[in-house]
Scaffold this active site. Structure first.
Site, PDB file in Angstrom:
ATOM      1  N   GLY A 158       2.051  15.853  28.753  1.00 56.75           N
ATOM      2  CA  GLY A 158       3.233  15.363  29.456  1.00 56.75           C
ATOM      3  C   GLY A 158       4.030  14.447  28.560  1.00 56.75           C
ATOM      4  N   GLY A 159       4.993  13.742  29.161  1.00 55.61           N
ATOM      5  CA  GLY A 159       5.842  12.861  28.374  1.00 55.61           C
ATOM      6  C   GLY A 159       5.089  11.703  27.748  1.00 55.61           C
ATOM      7  N   ASP A 175       6.728  13.392  43.940  1.00 56.50           N
ATOM      8  CA  ASP A 175       6.886  14.326  42.820  1.00 56.50           C
ATOM      9  C   ASP A 175       6.185  15.649  43.134  1.00 56.50           C
ATOM     10  OD1 ASP A 175       7.932  15.077  40.387  1.00 56.50           O
ATOM     11  OD2 ASP A 175       6.302  14.221  39.203  1.00 56.50           O
ATOM     12  N   ILE A 234      -5.703  20.642  27.107  1.00 56.68           N
ATOM     13  CA  ILE A 234      -5.316  21.645  28.102  1.00 56.68           C
ATOM     14  C   ILE A 234      -3.957  21.356  28.745  1.00 56.68           C
ATOM     15  CG2 ILE A 234      -7.671  22.374  28.667  1.00 56.68           C
ATOM     16  CD1 ILE A 234      -7.597  20.475  31.068  1.00 56.68           C
ATOM     17  N   GLY A 235      -3.333  20.272  28.354  1.00 53.26           N
ATOM     18  CA  GLY A 235      -2.027  19.942  28.927  1.00 53.26           C
ATOM     19  C   GLY A 235      -1.408  18.759  28.218  1.00 53.26           C
TER      20      GLY A 235
END
Length: 355
Positions: free
Chosen positions: A68-69, A194, A65-66
């Protein structure tokens, strides 16, 4: 007595080497699986890799579902409370080959296991079997604020319903309450570092929660007392406080600056950096908004789906608040407590206007 040929000796040596390598590998696996718990298990569950693998159907790509780096996020179902209750969760698996995420992994566990609030994403548990670094969170059904403002539109998602003004204010208010708690709670004061639309998640009931504490800083740095935390600059380009960027002095007001950018992101319904725009000033949301405000072209920045939903007085108050959050002098920026109070007033004004 037959003599042993050179070929036999070579085969024997290779066999011994294979056995030694196999035993070393087994020994390594066993030693990795004996990693100590990173936190008191009364504060945060520790899951085995087998449990995590089962919960994600062996990290099925269809459950992703996602991304990132240095991590992928999966939707999963895992058993908690001594295997008595099944719970839908979000499982973030960090790249086990990367050392860049190890510090952030431990920091997030230590921070979130001690902090509990309605407007912070709950950490359910973690897994540190061998080289695996896995975090298990409550599942946030409606994704991120950024998804609803602009990401889903760009990804070609069908049936994207724009957020109403009331929904946007509610989400910003929830995020402000979460940040206020981080800055002022008695357990441990935290600077998130962040804050952005992608790190504000929304649950099934449209309750907003702050997420992703991998680069947060624990410690009470406030611009009121001129104390700060000297640290390397980390964060997301476009949301970074210029004062922090130039001096490396991190304060709570750096979070306030980033939240001000989120307020513009929410009103305008566009990403902070839009690479599709050639004009440098228009590509950067903050520069574009400031130029439009200076030239009396406020109507140009408002998301077209919000036309007729915002009373003039409320719009002016919202713009004033966003600009104050972005003030160049950190001591002129409001606290998150003040931001929260102003958003509460704006929400009441908006509801009265709609009635």
């Amino acid at each position: 007595m037959p003599t042993t040929s050179i070929n036999d000796i070579i085969v024997l040596v290779i066999l011994v080497i294979v056995i030694i390598v196999h035993q070393l590998r087994e020994w390594k696996e066993k030693s990795w699986s004996k990693n100590p718990s990173l936190i008191d298990e009364n504060l945060c569950c520790r899951f085995s890799f087998t449990q995590i693998s089962f919960a994600t159907n062996n990290f099925d790509n269809g459950l992703e579902i996602g991304r990132g780096g240095f991590d992928k996020v999966y939707k999963g179902v895992i058993k908690v409370t001594n295997d008595k209750v099944e719970m839908t969760v979000a499982i973030k698996r960090l790249d086990s080959e990367s050392k860049q995420g190890e510090k952030e992994f431990i920091l997030e566990i230590e921070t979130l296991s001690k902090l509990r609030h309605k407007h912070l994403v709950s950490l359910i548990g973690y897994c540190n079997d061998g080289r695996e670094m896995i975090l298990v969170y409550e599942f946030m059904e409606r994704g991120t604020l950024a998804d609803h403002l602009h990401k889903n539109k760009r990804n070609g998602s069908e049936d994207v319903t724009p957020l109403t003004w009331k929904e946007r204010l509610n989400i910003c208010l929830g995020a402000a309450r979460g940040l206020e708690y981080l800055h002022n709670n008695s357990e441990q004061e935290v600077i998130h570092r962040d804050v952005k639309g992608e790190n504000i998640l929304v649950d099934l009931n449209w309750v907003a929660k702050i997420a992703d504490f991998g680069i947060c800083k624990v410690g009470g740095a406030t611009s009121h007392t001129h104390t700060h935390i000297s640290t390397d600059v980390k964060g997301t380009f476009g949301y970074l406080d210029p004062a922090y960027f130039s001096t490396r002095m991190l304060t709570k007001k750096s979070d306030v600056y980033a939240f001000g950018v989120v307020l513009w992101e929410t009103l305008c319904g566009r990403p902070v950096i839009d690479d599709r725009i050639n004009n440098k000033q228009q590509r950067n949301l903050v520069l574009w908004v400031q130029r439009c405000c200076e030239n009396g072209m406020v109507d140009e920045i408002i998301d077209s789906s919000l036309r007729g939903q915002i009373p003039t007085d409320s719009l002016q108050s919202y713009i004033k608040l966003a600009n104050l959050c972005l003030h160049k002098q950190t001591n002129k920026r409001p606290t998150m407590a003040k931001v929260r109070k102003d958003l509460e007033s704006l929400l009441v004004d908006g509801l009265n206007f709609l009635r």
